[in-house]
Write a protein that holds these residues in place. Structure first.
Motif, PDB file in Angstrom:
ATOM      1  N   UNK A 117      38.646  27.664   5.686  1.00 15.03           N
ATOM      2  CA  UNK A 117      38.872  29.018   6.178  1.00 15.03           C
ATOM      3  C   UNK A 117      40.323  29.356   6.433  1.00 15.03           C
ATOM      4  N   UNK A 118      41.187  28.343   6.571  1.00 11.93           N
ATOM      5  CA  UNK A 118      42.623  28.610   6.767  1.00 11.93           C
ATOM      6  C   UNK A 118      43.456  28.130   5.578  1.00 11.93           C
ATOM      7  N   UNK A 119      42.781  27.965   4.423  1.00 15.10           N
ATOM      8  CA  UNK A 119      43.534  27.684   3.199  1.00 15.10           C
ATOM      9  C   UNK A 119      43.382  26.304   2.612  1.00 15.10           C
TER      10      UNK A 119
ATOM     11  N   UNK B  19      44.568  16.141   8.675  1.00 16.68           N
ATOM     12  CA  UNK B  19      44.328  14.828   9.277  1.00 16.68           C
ATOM     13  C   UNK B  19      43.015  14.813  10.052  1.00 16.68           C
ATOM     14  N   UNK B  20      42.746  15.871  10.786  1.00 19.25           N
ATOM     15  CA  UNK B  20      41.514  15.944  11.577  1.00 19.25           C
ATOM     16  C   UNK B  20      40.275  15.902  10.684  1.00 19.25           C
ATOM     17  N   UNK B  21      40.362  16.567   9.523  1.00 16.39           N
ATOM     18  CA  UNK B  21      39.246  16.528   8.570  1.00 16.39           C
ATOM     19  C   UNK B  21      39.091  15.121   8.006  1.00 16.39           C
ATOM     20  N   UNK B  22      40.199  14.516   7.593  1.00  7.22           N
ATOM     21  CA  UNK B  22      40.153  13.174   7.012  1.00  7.22           C
ATOM     22  C   UNK B  22      39.621  12.150   8.001  1.00  7.22           C
ATOM     23  N   UNK B  23      39.890  12.381   9.275  1.00 11.49           N
ATOM     24  CA  UNK B  23      39.460  11.457  10.329  1.00 11.49           C
ATOM     25  C   UNK B  23      38.061  11.774  10.868  1.00 11.49           C
ATOM     26  N   UNK B  24      37.422  12.783  10.270  1.00 15.87           N
ATOM     27  CA  UNK B  24      36.065  13.122  10.668  1.00 15.87           C
ATOM     28  C   UNK B  24      35.963  13.865  11.986  1.00 15.87           C
ATOM     29  N   UNK B  25      37.069  14.466  12.424  1.00 17.78           N
ATOM     30  CA  UNK B  25      37.085  15.163  13.709  1.00 17.78           C
ATOM     31  C   UNK B  25      36.892  16.676  13.565  1.00 17.78           C
ATOM     32  N   UNK B  26      36.878  17.149  12.327  1.00 20.23           N
ATOM     33  CA  UNK B  26      36.770  18.584  12.080  1.00 20.23           C
ATOM     34  C   UNK B  26      36.008  18.806  10.780  1.00 20.23           C
ATOM     35  N   UNK B  27      35.175  19.811  10.747  1.00 18.63           N
ATOM     36  CA  UNK B  27      34.415  20.118   9.536  1.00 18.63           C
ATOM     37  C   UNK B  27      35.319  20.736   8.472  1.00 18.63           C
ATOM     38  N   UNK B  28      35.087  20.356   7.228  1.00 15.62           N
ATOM     39  CA  UNK B  28      35.895  20.865   6.127  1.00 15.62           C
ATOM     40  C   UNK B  28      35.862  22.390   6.050  1.00 15.62           C
ATOM     41  N   UNK B  29      34.721  22.980   6.369  1.00 16.96           N
ATOM     42  CA  UNK B  29      34.596  24.431   6.233  1.00 16.96           C
ATOM     43  C   UNK B  29      35.601  25.167   7.111  1.00 16.96           C
ATOM     44  N   UNK B  30      35.910  24.609   8.272  1.00 16.31           N
ATOM     45  CA  UNK B  30      36.910  25.242   9.145  1.00 16.31           C
ATOM     46  C   UNK B  30      38.276  25.231   8.468  1.00 16.31           C
ATOM     47  N   UNK B  31      38.604  24.093   7.870  1.00 17.29           N
ATOM     48  CA  UNK B  31      39.875  23.968   7.154  1.00 17.29           C
ATOM     49  C   UNK B  31      39.905  24.905   5.949  1.00 17.29           C
TER      50      UNK B  31
END
Length: 245
Positions: free
Chosen positions: A100-102, A86-98
């Motif tokens: 990194x956890x799968x 959700x954080x990625x979809x909402x632009x609150x987190x970079x995809x690369x971080x996600x």
């Protein structure tokens, strides 16, 4: 990392007609779930399956796992991996971080599809409460240090929300199980265990389905009944061809 969460505690009546089961972190391991549902002779007209969250990432069937949300017998809580999506979809987190956890499975998803998943996931509660009195049990993702009354108040601080999604203090031996006096039996995942383990009021049922030597575990609530299977074993006996209820 704190996304804007809809703070929800959802209550369900005790199941008088059938059985209630709780499944550990799925992490895209749908074939193992297919196998286990056949093993327990799951009856979708009477039985219910509660999920401790983390439907997605790491395994190979994340989108198939998200499709479970449309099943009337399936009831999930939000996990930290869904929160990350959700954080990625909402632009609150970079995809690369996600990634990194799968989250690499999402690399080729259209932005609109990811946003539709996020919208659906944001509607999930952080906690599910089933039944009342001695029949009550709770389902949440990581951990909660408090009482049933604290859960029912549905008024979580940012720190408590983080604990519900990411906490490991009980599993790591730094949290105080005595702080859970007044908490009903509570099923959780998040921290992989070799076997199902109870610490304080919490029963940890994530047995690492996605990893080497790991397995997916399902338990029948308020009993000692539990079943586990590895993805490889499930597929070796044809679980991929089994239809979900």
């Amino acid at each position: 990392m704190d996304s804007t969460l809809v703070t929800v505690v959802e209550h369900h009546p005790f199941n008088r007609a059938g059985r209630d089961f709780v499944i550990g972190d799925l992490h895209g391991c749908l074939d193992a779930l297919r196998f286990l549902l056949r093993e327990i002779e799951f009856d979708p007209s009477r039985d219910r399956l509660f999920s401790v969250g983390d439907l997605v990432d790491r395994g190979s069937q994340s989108e198939e796992a998200l499709a479970l949300l449309d099943k009337p017998w399936f009831h999930a809580v939000l996990g930290n991996h869904e929160d990350t999506l959700c954080a990625v979809a909402e632009g609150k987190l970079k995809k690369q971080w996600w990634y990194g956890i799968g989250g690499l499975w999402s690399a080729h998803l259209p932005a609109e599809k990811l946003q539709s998943y996020a919208q659906r996931l944001r509607a999930l509660p952080l906690v599910r409460v089933i039944g009342s009195g001695n029949e009550r049990f709770n389902v949440l993702h990581a951990e909660f240090l408090g009482t049933d009354a604290d859960l029912d108040a549905d008024d979580f601080s940012v720190e408590t929300r983080q604990q519900l999604l990411w906490g490991r203090s009980l599993a790591m031996g730094t949290g105080d199980p005595m702080s859970q006096l007044g908490l009903s039996l509570t099923y959780c995942g998040h921290t992989p265990m070799r076997e199902v383990q109870q610490i304080g009021a919490q029963v940890f049922i994530d047995t690492g389905a996605f990893g080497p030597g790991g397995k997916l575990t399902i338990v029948e609530a308020h009993t000692t009944n539990r079943w586990s299977v590895t993805v490889d074993v499930a597929r070796s006996v044809g679980a991929a061809a089994l239809a979900l209820p």
